[in-house]
Design a protein around this motif. Structure first.
Motif, PDB file in Angstrom:
ATOM      1  N   GLN A  47       0.812  -1.212   0.001  1.00 43.02           N
ATOM      2  CA  GLN A  47       0.177   0.075   0.099  1.00 43.02           C
ATOM      3  C   GLN A  47       0.899   1.276  -0.042  1.00 43.02           C
ATOM      4  N   TRP A  48       0.872   2.072  -1.003  1.00 45.88           N
ATOM      5  CA  TRP A  48       1.500   3.150  -1.155  1.00 45.88           C
ATOM      6  C   TRP A  48       1.013   4.357  -0.335  1.00 45.88           C
ATOM      7  N   GLN A  49       1.722   5.287   0.183  1.00 49.55           N
ATOM      8  CA  GLN A  49       1.190   6.447   1.105  1.00 49.55           C
ATOM      9  C   GLN A  49       1.779   7.672   0.377  1.00 49.55           C
ATOM     10  N   ARG A  50       1.138   8.801   0.502  1.00 47.52           N
ATOM     11  CA  ARG A  50       1.855   9.994   0.524  1.00 47.52           C
ATOM     12  C   ARG A  50       1.775  11.039   1.549  1.00 47.52           C
ATOM     13  N   ASN A  51       2.671  11.470   2.332  1.00 49.82           N
ATOM     14  CA  ASN A  51       2.824  12.048   3.539  1.00 49.82           C
ATOM     15  C   ASN A  51       1.770  11.315   4.767  1.00 49.82           C
ATOM     16  N   GLY A  52       2.029   9.988   4.575  1.00 50.80           N
ATOM     17  CA  GLY A  52       1.280   9.116   5.793  1.00 50.80           C
ATOM     18  C   GLY A  52      -0.091   8.705   5.365  1.00 50.80           C
ATOM     19  N   VAL A  53      -0.566   9.232   4.261  1.00 50.28           N
ATOM     20  CA  VAL A  53      -2.102   9.152   3.946  1.00 50.28           C
ATOM     21  C   VAL A  53      -2.099   7.864   2.754  1.00 50.28           C
ATOM     22  N   ASP A  54      -2.996   6.802   2.984  1.00 49.01           N
ATOM     23  CA  ASP A  54      -2.935   5.816   1.738  1.00 49.01           C
ATOM     24  C   ASP A  54      -3.353   6.439   0.433  1.00 49.01           C
ATOM     25  N   LEU A  55      -2.843   5.898  -0.486  1.00 45.13           N
ATOM     26  CA  LEU A  55      -3.112   6.399  -1.757  1.00 45.13           C
ATOM     27  C   LEU A  55      -4.121   5.300  -2.576  1.00 45.13           C
ATOM     28  N   GLU A  56      -5.352   5.724  -2.477  1.00 45.44           N
ATOM     29  CA  GLU A  56      -6.578   4.791  -2.918  1.00 45.44           C
ATOM     30  C   GLU A  56      -6.028   4.097  -4.072  1.00 45.44           C
ATOM     31  N   GLY A  57      -6.226   2.739  -4.040  1.00 44.80           N
ATOM     32  CA  GLY A  57      -6.000   1.836  -5.268  1.00 44.80           C
ATOM     33  C   GLY A  57      -4.656   1.720  -5.844  1.00 44.80           C
ATOM     34  N   GLU A  58      -3.485   2.353  -5.116  1.00 49.16           N
ATOM     35  CA  GLU A  58      -2.082   2.124  -5.194  1.00 49.16           C
ATOM     36  C   GLU A  58      -1.586   0.902  -4.446  1.00 49.16           C
ATOM     37  N   THR A  59      -1.875  -0.112  -5.061  1.00 54.12           N
ATOM     38  CA  THR A  59      -1.483  -1.465  -4.253  1.00 54.12           C
ATOM     39  C   THR A  59      -0.317  -2.334  -5.047  1.00 54.12           C
ATOM     40  N   LYS A  60       0.210  -1.827  -6.250  1.00 51.89           N
ATOM     41  CA  LYS A  60       1.099  -2.565  -7.201  1.00 51.89           C
ATOM     42  C   LYS A  60       2.472  -2.139  -6.468  1.00 51.89           C
ATOM     43  N   ALA A  61       3.433  -2.756  -7.391  1.00 50.84           N
ATOM     44  CA  ALA A  61       4.739  -2.754  -7.019  1.00 50.84           C
ATOM     45  C   ALA A  61       5.495  -1.604  -7.504  1.00 50.84           C
ATOM     46  N   THR A  62       4.729  -0.472  -8.466  1.00 52.20           N
ATOM     47  CA  THR A  62       5.158   0.348  -8.756  1.00 52.20           C
ATOM     48  C   THR A  62       4.126   1.688  -8.574  1.00 52.20           C
ATOM     49  N   LEU A  63       4.638   2.916  -8.449  1.00 49.19           N
ATOM     50  CA  LEU A  63       3.779   4.050  -8.275  1.00 49.19           C
ATOM     51  C   LEU A  63       4.198   5.057  -9.177  1.00 49.19           C
ATOM     52  N   THR A  64       3.385   5.661  -9.875  1.00 51.20           N
ATOM     53  CA  THR A  64       3.671   6.913 -10.684  1.00 51.20           C
ATOM     54  C   THR A  64       3.322   8.120  -9.933  1.00 51.20           C
ATOM     55  N   VAL A  65       4.288   8.956  -9.631  1.00 51.34           N
ATOM     56  CA  VAL A  65       4.163  10.111  -8.797  1.00 51.34           C
ATOM     57  C   VAL A  65       3.989  11.426  -9.715  1.00 51.34           C
ATOM     58  N   ASN A  66       2.868  12.091  -9.308  1.00 50.14           N
ATOM     59  CA  ASN A  66       2.631  13.165  -9.975  1.00 50.14           C
ATOM     60  C   ASN A  66       2.535  14.511  -8.997  1.00 50.14           C
TER      61      ASN A  66
END
Length: 474
Positions: A339-358
């Protein structure tokens, strides 16, 4: 560890108008038909058990449609819209793993007071009401192609007039199941006992879950007439009597409705319980409940924290000011979910091994056991930043005339982690602030500071600090 919360339990969604929404947040449910105090009127309801951690946006409808058919002709008799009521949390049992394997489950009841007039509901063979929807959770282990297999809830009830005499009946009513999981190689039991307002005798059995006629291309039931409704196709080695592998496999007491199993294989398993209703030695109705059990390893497992990389390199900070997206990556291991997080908050649906950062921010990734009880781990943060250039005036005049009374720094507004410190000529701190929402007004302990030069230091994470001096004038 908590992946089963995200995989958990997908039977159907009460979605009436969108053909694109999935039903993997529904892990079970059943219908009920209860006689009201007014003759001829009944409370018809469908209870759905919702995995809140697996909800998709707009996946809960306010209304869903159900259909009633005559058993002798299979022709449609009525269609009713059931209205969504408030949701209620399901109660979780207590065990050693509960602190780690918390299922966030609700029961959601759709209902409507319906009229079943004596002039209309006279079929001696009775009637059945259905609700069908595609599709199922793709992670179900015992059903073939669950992602393209429909699901159907059914309730059978008798005619309201028999031999010219009014015949009032309430269906068996299943209790609320606990929000529980099954520990592998440990005996497990849970009650699926129903109650009957008329005191009719109830009998339980495990049956095949119903698939109906919906598919991914046609996800909602149309209310068409069919002589039968097909069941799901079991994976080889599974059946209604072997829905959960174990020694013993999943079984039900035909009299009490108690389910028991000692599971021998991790995974997510669908099953269905049919309760039959007898009066005077004759079966008059039945209700089918579909449900799922997740089998997990309840040992206290541990694992190493995940690492975040960009272009194969592990970094704690990445300077990124371009408009093109940046890709972060972590390990990919089928025993875990991420589960990827930004500033400590879960990013909805971002559960894959990679994350595209915008967006800029501090990114972390949680590593969770799939079917094991264990402690979640989290990576070190990676700060994605774009270097900010600040502009500081060399002097200001805090004399209260409303002009240039504060030392205002341009471009610092969004830098909430910036630390601004101001020193007098002897090195004593006269002002310090994390973030700079309120600029320095030239005071120290509510008193104006003397005229003269003051040095400053501005520290911004992952940037060289700004240092200089500012002149206080009056």
């Amino acid at each position: 560890m908590k992946r089963h919360l995200h995989l958990l339990f997908a039977l159907l969604a009460g979605l009436l108008y969108s053909n694109t929404l999935k039903a993997n947040h529904i892990y079970g449910g059943n219908m009920s038909l209860q006689a009201s105090a007014t003759p001829g009127f009944y409370n018809l309801s469908l209870s759905l058990f919702i995995d809140k951690r697996n909800l998709e946006p707009n996946s809960i409808d306010d209304v869903l449609g159900v259909y009633i058919f005559s058993k002798s002709t299979n022709q449609r008799v009525d269609r009713f819209d059931l209205i969504k009521g408030p949701s209620t949390p399901l109660i979780q049992s207590t065990s050693a793993c509960d602190a780690l394997l918390k299922l966030d489950l609700d029961i959601l009841v759709y209902s409507q007071l319906v009229n079943l007039p004596a002039s209309k509901y006279t079929d001696p063979q009775g009637y059945y009401v259905i609700y069908e929807r595609c599709c199922r959770n793709v992670d179900i282990a015992n059903i073939q192609n669950p992602g393209n297999t429909g699901q159907l809830f059914r309730l059978d009830f008798p005619a309201v007039v028999q031999s010219g005499i009014g015949f009032q009946n309430s269906s068996p009513d299943f209790g609320v199941p606990p929000a529980d999981y099954v520990c592998i190689n440990r005996p497990f039991k849970v009650s699926f006992k129903a109650t009957d307002a008329d005191g009719d005798r109830l009998q339980y059995e495990l049956v095949d879950p119903l698939a109906g006629y919906t598919t991914r291309a046609n996800v909602f039931g149309t209310g068409n007439s069919y002589p039968t409704y097909p069941a799901i196709n079991w994976v080889s080695g599974f059946s209604a009597a072997k829905a959960v592998p174990g020694n013993p496999t999943l079984q039900i007491n035909p009299t009490t409705g108690e389910l028991t199993v000692t599971a021998s294989q991790l995974g997510l398993y669908s099953f269905a319980v049919l309760v039959k209703e007898f009066r005077g030695g004759k079966q008059i109705g039945q209700v089918q409940r579909e449900f799922q059990f997740v089998v997990v390893d309840c040992k206290q497992n541990k694992t190493t924290p995940p690492a975040i990389t960009s272009n194969g390199a592990s970094l704690s900070a990445i300077l990124h000011c371009e408009s093109t997206p940046l890709t972060l990556a972590t390990e990919s291991d089928p025993k875990f979910v991420y589960q990827w997080q930004r500033n400590g908050v879960d990013l909805e649906g971002e559960t894959k091994a990679t994350l595209t950062v915008n967006e800029l921010g501090n990114y972390t990734v949680q590593k969770k056991f799939l079917y094991n009880c264990g402690v979640d781990t989290v990576s070190q943060g990676v700060n994605i930043y774009c270097e900010t250039y600040l502009y500081m005036p060399s002097a200001f005049t805090p004399n209260g005339d409303g002009v240039n009374d504060e030392w205002k720094i341009q471009n610092i507004e969004s830098l909430t982690e910036a630390v601004v410190t101001i020193f007098d000529r002897w090195g004593s701190v006269v002002f310090s602030s994390k973030g700079y929402i309120t600029p320095w007004d030239g005071t120290f302990k509510s008193e104006k500071v003397p005229v003269g030069p003051y040095t400053y230091q501005i520290q911004i994470p992952h940037q060289k600090p700004y240092r200089g001096s500012v002149q206080v004038l009056y």
